[in-house]
Enzyme design. Structure first.
Site, PDB file in Angstrom:
ATOM      1  CB  SER A  35      -0.906  -0.006   1.221  1.00 12.88           C
ATOM      2  OG  SER A  35      -0.117   0.141   2.366  1.00 12.88           O
ATOM      3  CB  SER A  41       3.562   6.026  -4.293  1.00 13.36           C
ATOM      4  OG  SER A  41       2.296   5.442  -4.381  1.00 13.36           O
ATOM      5  CG  ASP A 113       1.452   1.437  -9.097  1.00 10.75           C
ATOM      6  OD1 ASP A 113       1.303   0.834  -8.024  1.00 10.75           O
ATOM      7  OD2 ASP A 113       1.541   2.680  -9.179  1.00 10.75           O
ATOM      8  CB  THR A 114      -2.307  -3.349  -8.152  1.00 16.85           C
ATOM      9  OG1 THR A 114      -1.377  -4.040  -7.325  1.00 16.85           O
ATOM     10  CG2 THR A 114      -2.261  -3.924  -9.536  1.00 16.85           C
ATOM     11  CG  ASN A 168      10.496   1.092   1.782  1.00 22.25           C
ATOM     12  OD1 ASN A 168      11.662   1.533   1.742  1.00 22.25           O
ATOM     13  ND2 ASN A 168       9.446   1.820   1.438  1.00 22.25           N
ATOM     14  CG  ASP A 171      14.526   5.448   6.436  1.00 21.22           C
ATOM     15  OD1 ASP A 171      13.920   4.445   6.006  1.00 21.22           O
ATOM     16  OD2 ASP A 171      14.062   6.597   6.379  1.00 21.22           O
ATOM     17  CB  SER A 472     -45.652 -13.070  -6.834  1.00 21.64           C
ATOM     18  OG  SER A 472     -46.600 -13.756  -6.058  1.00 21.64           O
ATOM     19  CB  SER A 477     -50.943 -19.822 -12.146  1.00 25.25           C
ATOM     20  OG  SER A 477     -49.588 -19.965 -11.776  1.00 25.25           O
ATOM     21  CB  SER A 544     -38.498 -17.113 -14.730  1.00 25.41           C
ATOM     22  OG  SER A 544     -39.649 -16.756 -15.467  1.00 25.41           O
TER      23      SER A 544
END
Lengths: 643, 300
Positions: A35, A41, A113-114, A168, A171, A472, A477, A544
């Site tokens: 993230s 980024s 890049d996701t 990452n 530091d 309905s 019917s 249906s």
């Protein structure tokens, strides 16, 4: 460091040598998982910047944005280069995969890049489908998190074997070797469980630039390559010429009477003139005569090349067929065990037909059974009968015709597929074929000498299905019953399948969830087909509510023999009639998933017969329907099929 | 065998994309804008359907303000490759007398290019149109699909764009809807130039440096291609050695001063330029970049 160290730029070499070298560059596609919080980024921004893949307008924008909204005290804030997410949210644009490009002296890179949070499954699966390698980012302060496991699972599922674990923000943990080693050990243990074992661990600081482009001074204990050095030197899958030859036929090239070639992209192994090939699923064999390209005929072609093949024999081959090495052909099946990743807001329902595209073949397919759903965070398997957006399930896939395939694990191109909605054509899912199931071989169609037309002709009629759909209480019917009485009086052989009656017997195990409604209609559609096959005029009276299932029922019948009759009553009118008191219960919350109240009714777009009950009494509606059938030539006695 | 080079892989991918469109769409067309990207796209199309000709026509939406050399090159190219060329000019725009000086570049571009393109697509009933746009051109393009779905009104609805996995493109569309297809999606500008060099693809001479009559306006170098360019008081065209990085309507396209008269020199200049231009030759760059942007927003 100076840009020239990494840049794709002629410095000492002559330009010609430079251009020649450019022609030999390899392409590596990878995906970054993590993230924004992990510094993803910043890392990508720095790679682009250092590899000088940026245009000047981007750079000057970066400089001014860094001063204005940057988080680095006016220093260049690389994250701003690739962060577009807040802007996208404001504009309501789907947050999805962005592709970025950069190059070094040795390789050209395409980065998928996701975003780490939103829609992660759909986007990560899309990005990973074309990647050879994954960079999984970890914040050194936080270590292996749930999202790390989730990302790793998806990477592994999509068949990526090579993973860089980029630890990452070193530091912020004082470049601690101990911390790095602890994270690596924990990750390796987890990764081994999901089949990831080619893991390279690189401690770095994207913000400070340590170990991104060059090994930094900050971590003398680390002797491995920097991230870019690793990317530049990692051995890539060579042309796997040992793998069996595969090429899906895209297009048949017939520019003149003399030439008939089969155009396609080779997705497995290699091919030479003289090789014996088999066209699947038909199984017809021939031998490769020429490998035709605009740059002249080739003596050999390999995976990744677009070519046109000619064969020594005139055999029937068309788009959708797979050409495969005759000595190592692909499998053929119409039932599969498959993993499906769902990508649509509308859930996947078992039994609902979708269009499946694999290679260049498009067929009708439905997931007849879901074995389980996978929780991507815990990898736990849960029972399920539908898949919602971003859910992953394993189940049995059934096709309406045989398909040539390989296991996804051995070939992504012949084992991966997408699912498309039959009505609006959107891509709603993706999947991986694991193995063919054996129905095709064991259950064969028994060819019968007496067929539907004979049976119908014996009764002096034409078999068909009259499908009554509507809310309905709309009067389906009642009207169907009147129609049947009229047909009976005319000496026609009929049968009426009524929703309520069928639910007492054949479908007594089904409830009213969307998944059960789909299965309900699937069964009734099949029963109607069997009865029509017996030569009957079949009346089906079912709410249906879903268009797809009615289309599926229609697809079971030949054109012209499925007549959709929309008994169209407004919800207000149906609710006011409420013959069985169901609307009242539904409004009171005692009845869930009631069509029109808390479950949708998708009205037919082009029914063969449309009855608006507001101004037509039931008896008149029945007359109209019988008249329409007569006009269509469905019931007259002089219509006799001669066998 | 060796692993394929990046250009070989890009070429194979583009060919695959074009063949998918021809196999799945009823009436494809290739938008031919005469520039370097269009030239590469056309070259790839010839390869894709060899030994036949590409089974679709070329479409050029003309604004009547293109460089004369572009038009000459366009007609010669269509003859060379033996494909049908459809040239469409928005007749309403002509009737209104639209021109970039009086109406401004935004109106000119919208009416002559965007509306003109829609007219042409509707008139011929094309259901798929190839365009030469690349993902590396701009941040916003990084997410564009290879197959981009348009409604019957030619609108792009971000929510209806489809995920693209592996090499499986969904080309299905309902009647009235159409596709824009970008076979060069994964190419970068440098890839384009290298491929042109490697394959010896013919280009409009305007890309190469030569002495041309130039006036300087707001820092942009504008070529006086014909007598329709109104000269301002005291403005005198001067011969300067220039070339063009992008091509469009001549009054809206800035040239750059250059000595690069061959392809290797252009590539060299382009590579070196990225460093020197960082120091602030803003005007040339903005002229080039904004041209590209118009192309995306308005034209394609």
């Amino acid at each position: 460091m100076s840009p020239a160290d990494t840049a794709a730029q002629p410095t000492t070499k002559t330009l010609d040598a430079y251009l020649a070298a450019q022609n030999r560059k390899e392409l590596l596609r990878f995906i970054t998982c993590g993230s924004v919080d992990d510094g993803k980024s910043t890392l990508i921004g720095r790679l682009l910047y250092e590899a000088r893949a940026l245009f000047e307008d981007q750079l000057s924008a970066l400089e001014s944005d860094s001063k204005r909204v940057g988080t680095q005290n006016g220093e260049l804030d690389f994250a701003l280069l690739v962060d577009g997410l807040s802007a996208e949210r404001e504009q309501g644009i789907t947050i999805d995969v962005a592709y970025r490009f950069f190059a070094t002296e040795r390789r050209k890179y395409i980065v998928a890049d996701t975003p780490g949070h939103e829609q992660y499954t759909r986007n990560m699966v899309t990005g990973a489908s074309t990647a050879e390698l994954a960079i999984i980012l970890i914040d050194a302060r936080k270590g292996v998190l749930t999202q790390t496991r989730r990302h790793s699972y998806l990477v592994s599922l999509l068949g990526i074997r090579r993973v860089v674990l980029a630890i990452n923000k070193m530091d912020l943990v004082d470049y601690s070797q101990k911390r790095c080693a602890a994270i690596e050990a924990e990750y390796r243990q987890f990764a081994a469980q999901i089949g990831l074992n080619e893991i390279t661990c690189i401690p770095l600081s994207a913000l400070r630039g340590n170990n991104v482009i060059k090994a930094g001074e900050a971590m003398p204990w680390y002797r491995g390559p920097s991230l870019l050095e690793y990317l530049d030197s990692v051995p890539l899958d060579g042309a796997t010429t040992e793998a069996p030859f595969r090429m899906a036929v895209q297009w048949v090239s017939r520019p003149n009477q003399e030439f008939r070639g089969f155009a396609g992209l080779i997705t497995g192994g290699s091919v030479r003139p003289g090789d014996e090939v088999v066209a699947l699923p038909s199984g017809r064999r021939s031998t490769v005569k020429r490998i035709v390209t605009a740059d002249g005929d080739l003596g050999q072609a390999q995976r990744g090349q677009s070519v046109t093949l000619t064969l020594t024999d005139e055999i029937d081959i068309s788009r959708g067929d797979l050409l495969a090495a005759a000595a190592a052909p692909a499998g053929v099946a119409d039932q599969f065990e498959a993993t499906v990743v769902w990508m649509s807001d509308e859930p996947l329902l078992t039994g609902r037909p979708y269009l499946l595209k694999c290679g260049t073949a498009t067929v009708s397919a439905s997931l007849v059974r879901l074995h389980h759903r996978v929780d991507v965070n815990t990898l736990e398997q849960q029972p399920a009968n539908e898949l919602k957006l971003n859910e992953i399930g394993v189940g049995q896939l059934s096709l309406d015709q045989p398909l040539a395939f390989d296991r996804y694990e051995s070939n992504r191109d012949t084992g991966g597929f997408i699912l498309m909605d039959r009505l609006n054509n959107s891509t709603v899912g993706a999947g991986l074929l694991h193995k063919g199931l054996q129905r095709s071989e064991n259950v064969q169609w028994q060819a019968l000498d007496v067929n539907k037309d004979n049976r119908a002709a014996q009764k002096g009629q034409r078999a068909c299905v009259l499908w009554f759909t509507g809310l309905s209480g709309a009067g389906k019917s009642t009207i169907a019953n009147l129609v049947e009485k009229q047909l009976y009086a005319l000496g026609r052989h009929t049968y009426l399948l009524d929703g309520d009656n069928v639910r007492h017997g054949l479908n007594c195990d089904l409830g009213f969830t969307n998944a059960d409604r789909v299965e309900n209609i699937r069964r009734v559609g099949e029963v109607a087909r069997l009865m029509a096959d017996a030569g009957l005029i079949v009346l089906v009276s079912f709410i249906s509510p879903f268009r797809s299932e009615r289309e599926m029922a229609r697809s079971l019948m030949p054109p012209g023999e499925f007549i959709e009759i929309h008994i169209d009553t407004s919800l207000a009118e149906a609710e006011q009639r409420d013959p069985k008191g169901l609307y009242r219960k539904a409004r009171a919350g005692q009845l869930r998933n009631f069509t029109g109240i808390d479950s949708p009714y998708e009205a037919p777009e082009n029914p063969e017969i449309h009855i608006r009950t507001a101004n037509v009494p039931a008896a008149e509606a029945a007359d109209q329907i019988v008249a329409a059938l007569r006009n269509a030539g469905m019931i007259d006695r002089d219509w006799v099929f001669l066998p | 065998m060796n692993r394929l080079s990046h250009l070989e892989r890009l070429e194979a991918e583009s060919i695959h994309i074009m063949r998918e469109v021809v196999a799945e769409c009823a009436r494809p067309v290739m938008l031919y804008s005469i520039g370097k990207d269009s030239s590469v796209m056309l070259h790839l199309a010839q390869k894709a359907f060899y030994p036949g000709r590409p089974p679709f026509p070329l479409l050029h939406v003309d604004t009547t303000w293109k460089f004369r050399e572009m038009i000459a090159f366009r007609d010669a190219t269509a003859r060379r490759v033996g494909m049908d060329l459809i040239v469409h000019v928005n007749p309403e725009g002509v009737a209104m007398g639209i021109n970039p000086f009086v109406h401004g570049s935004a109106v000119h571009t919208d009416i002559m290019k965007t509306q003109g393109l829609k007219q042409a697509l509707d008139r011929y009933g094309f259901d798929a149109a190839f365009g030469g746009a690349r993902r590396d051109e701009e941040k916003s393009r990084a997410k564009e699909r290879v197959f981009s779905l348009r409604s019957a009104q030619h609108r792009w609805d971000p929510k209806r764009q489809r995920p693209e996995l592996w090499r499986l493109y969904n080309a299905r569309h309902n009647p009235g809807e159409s596709l824009r297809v970008f076979p060069l999606s994964n190419w970068t500008e440098l890839d384009i130039w290298q491929y042109i060099y490697q394959q010896e693809i013919p280009l409009v001479p305007l890309y190469y440096a030569a002495e041309r009559p130039i006036v300087e306006r707001d820092g942009a170098l504008i070529m006086v291609d014909d007598a329709r360019l109104p000269l301002q008081p005291g403005e005198q065209p001067r011969l300067r050695k220039v070339r063009f990085r992008t091509l469009g309507c001549y009054p809206l396209t800035g040239a750059i001063e250059s000595e690069a008269a061959t392809l290797p020199q252009i590539i060299e200049e382009m590579l070196v330029a990225t460093t020197s231009e960082r120091q602030g030759r803003v005007i040339d760059r903005d002229a080039g970049a904004s041209m590209e942007r118009k192309k995306q927003e308005g034209y394609f």
